[in-house]
Design a protein around this motif. Structure first.
Motif, PDB file in Angstrom:
ATOM      1  N   GLY A  48      37.318  14.306  20.367  1.00 34.29           N
ATOM      2  CA  GLY A  48      37.069  13.663  19.083  1.00 34.29           C
ATOM      3  C   GLY A  48      36.476  12.270  19.229  1.00 34.29           C
ATOM      4  O   GLY A  48      36.616  11.619  20.272  1.00 34.29           O
ATOM      5  N   PHE A  49      35.826  11.819  18.155  1.00 36.58           N
ATOM      6  CA  PHE A  49      35.170  10.515  18.143  1.00 36.58           C
ATOM      7  C   PHE A  49      36.201   9.415  17.948  1.00 36.58           C
ATOM      8  O   PHE A  49      37.088   9.509  17.096  1.00 36.58           O
ATOM      9  N   SER A  50      36.068   8.339  18.747  1.00 37.76           N
ATOM     10  CA  SER A  50      37.022   7.233  18.647  1.00 37.76           C
ATOM     11  C   SER A  50      36.435   5.985  19.281  1.00 37.76           C
ATOM     12  O   SER A  50      35.606   6.053  20.201  1.00 37.76           O
ATOM     13  N   PHE A  51      36.859   4.824  18.763  1.00 36.95           N
ATOM     14  CA  PHE A  51      36.502   3.530  19.369  1.00 36.95           C
ATOM     15  C   PHE A  51      37.619   3.054  20.304  1.00 36.95           C
ATOM     16  O   PHE A  51      37.676   1.869  20.641  1.00 36.95           O
ATOM     17  N   ARG A  52      38.457   3.968  20.728  1.00 39.75           N
ATOM     18  CA  ARG A  52      39.642   3.624  21.522  1.00 39.75           C
ATOM     19  C   ARG A  52      39.302   2.814  22.768  1.00 39.75           C
ATOM     20  O   ARG A  52      39.968   1.815  23.060  1.00 39.75           O
ATOM     21  N   TRP A  53      38.280   3.226  23.485  1.00 43.04           N
ATOM     22  CA  TRP A  53      37.999   2.582  24.773  1.00 43.04           C
ATOM     23  C   TRP A  53      37.241   1.265  24.591  1.00 43.04           C
ATOM     24  O   TRP A  53      37.261   0.418  25.490  1.00 43.04           O
ATOM     25  N   TYR A  54      36.599   1.097  23.449  1.00 43.74           N
ATOM     26  CA  TYR A  54      35.988  -0.201  23.152  1.00 43.74           C
ATOM     27  C   TYR A  54      37.058  -1.221  22.786  1.00 43.74           C
ATOM     28  O   TYR A  54      36.951  -2.405  23.117  1.00 43.74           O
ATOM     29  N   ILE A  55      38.108  -0.759  22.113  1.00 44.98           N
ATOM     30  CA  ILE A  55      39.248  -1.640  21.840  1.00 44.98           C
ATOM     31  C   ILE A  55      39.967  -1.973  23.141  1.00 44.98           C
ATOM     32  O   ILE A  55      40.413  -3.110  23.364  1.00 44.98           O
ATOM     33  N   ASP A  56      40.035  -0.965  24.041  1.00 43.31           N
ATOM     34  CA  ASP A  56      40.684  -1.171  25.341  1.00 43.31           C
ATOM     35  C   ASP A  56      39.959  -2.230  26.168  1.00 43.31           C
ATOM     36  O   ASP A  56      40.573  -2.913  26.996  1.00 43.31           O
ATOM     37  N   MET A  57      38.629  -2.384  25.950  1.00 43.72           N
ATOM     38  CA  MET A  57      37.866  -3.413  26.657  1.00 43.72           C
ATOM     39  C   MET A  57      38.439  -4.801  26.420  1.00 43.72           C
ATOM     40  O   MET A  57      38.397  -5.662  27.304  1.00 43.72           O
ATOM     41  N   GLU A  62      43.288  -3.790  31.843  1.00 40.80           N
ATOM     42  CA  GLU A  62      42.258  -4.359  32.722  1.00 40.80           C
ATOM     43  C   GLU A  62      41.317  -5.304  31.981  1.00 40.80           C
ATOM     44  O   GLU A  62      40.316  -5.762  32.545  1.00 40.80           O
ATOM     45  N   SER A  63      41.645  -5.608  30.735  1.00 41.91           N
ATOM     46  CA  SER A  63      40.732  -6.415  29.920  1.00 41.91           C
ATOM     47  C   SER A  63      40.538  -7.823  30.477  1.00 41.91           C
ATOM     48  O   SER A  63      39.427  -8.363  30.446  1.00 41.91           O
ATOM     49  N   ALA A  64      41.599  -8.436  30.999  1.00 43.39           N
ATOM     50  CA  ALA A  64      41.493  -9.800  31.528  1.00 43.39           C
ATOM     51  C   ALA A  64      40.510  -9.861  32.695  1.00 43.39           C
ATOM     52  O   ALA A  64      39.690 -10.788  32.786  1.00 43.39           O
ATOM     53  N   LYS A  65      40.572  -8.852  33.566  1.00 46.87           N
ATOM     54  CA  LYS A  65      39.666  -8.818  34.723  1.00 46.87           C
ATOM     55  C   LYS A  65      38.211  -8.696  34.276  1.00 46.87           C
ATOM     56  O   LYS A  65      37.327  -9.404  34.782  1.00 46.87           O
ATOM     57  N   PHE A  66      37.968  -7.809  33.332  1.00 44.06           N
ATOM     58  CA  PHE A  66      36.600  -7.586  32.887  1.00 44.06           C
ATOM     59  C   PHE A  66      36.084  -8.741  32.024  1.00 44.06           C
ATOM     60  O   PHE A  66      34.883  -9.039  32.035  1.00 44.06           O
ATOM     61  N   LYS A  67      36.960  -9.397  31.275  1.00 42.11           N
ATOM     62  CA  LYS A  67      36.531 -10.571  30.502  1.00 42.11           C
ATOM     63  C   LYS A  67      36.079 -11.692  31.427  1.00 42.11           C
ATOM     64  O   LYS A  67      35.046 -12.336  31.193  1.00 42.11           O
ATOM     65  N   THR A 224      31.448 -10.328  39.228  1.00 41.33           N
ATOM     66  CA  THR A 224      30.610 -10.249  38.029  1.00 41.33           C
ATOM     67  C   THR A 224      30.848  -8.877  37.407  1.00 41.33           C
ATOM     68  O   THR A 224      31.541  -8.032  37.988  1.00 41.33           O
ATOM     69  N   LEU A 225      30.278  -8.651  36.237  1.00 39.15           N
ATOM     70  CA  LEU A 225      30.536  -7.387  35.546  1.00 39.15           C
ATOM     71  C   LEU A 225      30.074  -6.174  36.354  1.00 39.15           C
ATOM     72  O   LEU A 225      30.828  -5.196  36.479  1.00 39.15           O
ATOM     73  N   PRO A 226      28.870  -6.182  36.945  1.00 41.90           N
ATOM     74  CA  PRO A 226      28.473  -5.019  37.763  1.00 41.90           C
ATOM     75  C   PRO A 226      29.390  -4.782  38.959  1.00 41.90           C
ATOM     76  O   PRO A 226      29.727  -3.635  39.262  1.00 41.90           O
TER      77      PRO A 226
END
Length: 269
Positions: A48-57, A62-67, A224-226
Motif C-alpha cells: 500500500g501507498f504510504s509516506f511512512r519512510w519519508y517520516i522515518d527520515m 537513524e534520522s540523526a545520522k542521516f541529518k 556525507t549523504l552518499p
C-alpha cells in the motif's frame, strides 16, 4: 547537387535501441522511487501507498545520522561550488578574454584534466597527496578535493557564456574612461551571470552526489549523504534508504533542471 538531411531516426532499430537505453538507465530509479512509498518493511512486497519512510527520515532511529550527513553534504557542496565557480570565472576571463599567451593551451588542459582522468584515479591520487603532506583527513580535505573536481564543471558554462559576449561592450566602456576593473564588474560580470549561476549549480550537484572521491578522502567518523547511504546498504537495503535516495534524486533533478533553464535563458539573451 542537393543532399538529403541526415535523420538517424530513419534507421531500423533506432526506436527500439532508444527505448532499451532509457529503460536500462531510468527503470531502477523509477522502481526505487515507487517502493519508497511502500508501507511494508519489505523492499519487494507492496502493501500500500504510504509516506511512512519519508517520516522515518526525520524521526526514525537513524534520522540523526542521516541529518548530520545531509548537513555535511550541503555545507561541503556550497563551499566547494562557491570556490570552484570563483576560480572558474577568473580562469574563463583569463583564457577567453586574455588573448593568446604561452601557457594558454597548458592552462586549458589542466582545467579540463579532472574530466578526462577516471574518478577513482583522482581519488587515489588525492588520498596519497594528503597522506604525503601529513594533512589530517576530515571535512576540509573533502572540500579541497571537491573544489578541484568541480572546477571544470563550473568552467564550461561560464566559458561558453563569455565566448558568446562580444568584446564591443568592453571596448565601449573603456572608451568612456571605465577602468579594467570597472569594465569587468559593471559590464562583463552582469552579462556572464547566467553562465556563472549555471556553473555554480552544476558544481553544487556534482559535489553533493559525489561518492568515490569523498569515500577516499573523508576522515574517520565524517560522513556525507552518499557515504552514509552506502554504509547502510552494506548492512542490508532498508525501505528508508529508498526514501532518502529518492529525496537526494529529487534534489539533483531540481538543480539540473534549474541549470538547464538558466542556460536556455542565456541563449535567448
Amino acid at each position: 547537387m542537393a543532399t538529403k538531411n541526415f535523420d538517424l531516426r530513419s534507421y531500423k532499430g533506432f526506436r527500439f535501441l532508444t527505448i532499451l537505453c532509457l529503460v536500462i538507465l531510468y527503470a531502477p530509479l523509477v522502481i526505487v522511487t515507487i517502493y519508497s512509498f511502500n508501507d511494508s518493511k519489505s523492499i519487494t512486497i507492496w502493501e500500500g501507498f504510504s509516506f511512512r519512510w519519508y517520516i522515518d527520515m526525520f524521526s526514525g532511529p537513524e534520522s540523526a545520522k542521516f541529518k548530520l550527513a545531509a548537513w555535511n553534504s550541503f555545507v561541503i557542496a556550497i563551499a566547494a561550488a562557491t570556490i570552484a565557480t570563483t576560480i572558474a570565472t577568473l580562469s574563463a576571463t583569463s583564457l577567453v578574454r586574455g588573448g593568446m599567451f604561452r601557457t594558454r593551451t597548458l592552462s586549458l588542459g589542466l582545467i579540463s584534466l579532472p574530466l578526462m582522468v577516471p574518478e577513482i584515479v583522482t581519488a587515489v591520487a588525492t588520498l596519497i597527496f594528503f597522506n604525503t603532506i601529513g594533512f589530517d583527513r576530515g571535512l576540509l580535505t573533502i572540500v579541497i578535493a571537491h573544489i578541484v573536481f568541480c572546477i571544470p564543471f563550473a568552467y564550461l558554462p561560464i566559458a561558453a557564456r563569455m565566448q558568446g559576449i562580444e568584446d564591443s561592450y568592453e571596448q565601449a566602456a573603456q572608451d568612456l574612461y571605465a577602468s579594467k576593473f570597472q569594465t569587468f564588474t559593471k559590464i562583463l560580470m552582469p552579462l556572464m551571470m547566467p553562465g556563472i549561476i549555471s556553473g555554480f549549480l552544476l558544481a553544487f550537484i556534482v559535489s553533493l552526489d559525489d561518492f568515490i572521491i569523498t569515500n577516499f578522502v573523508k576522515g574517520a567518523g565524517v560522513e556525507t549523504l552518499p557515504t552514509a547511504i552506502f554504509g547502510s546498504v552494506k548492512q542490508g537495503i532498508k525501505p528508508n534508504i529508498m526514501a532518502i535516495s529518492t529525496a537526494l534524486l529529487a534534489v539533483s533533478v531540481m538543480f539540473v533542471t534549474l541549470s538547464y533553464f538558466v542556460s536556455k535563458s542565456e541563449q535567448k539573451d
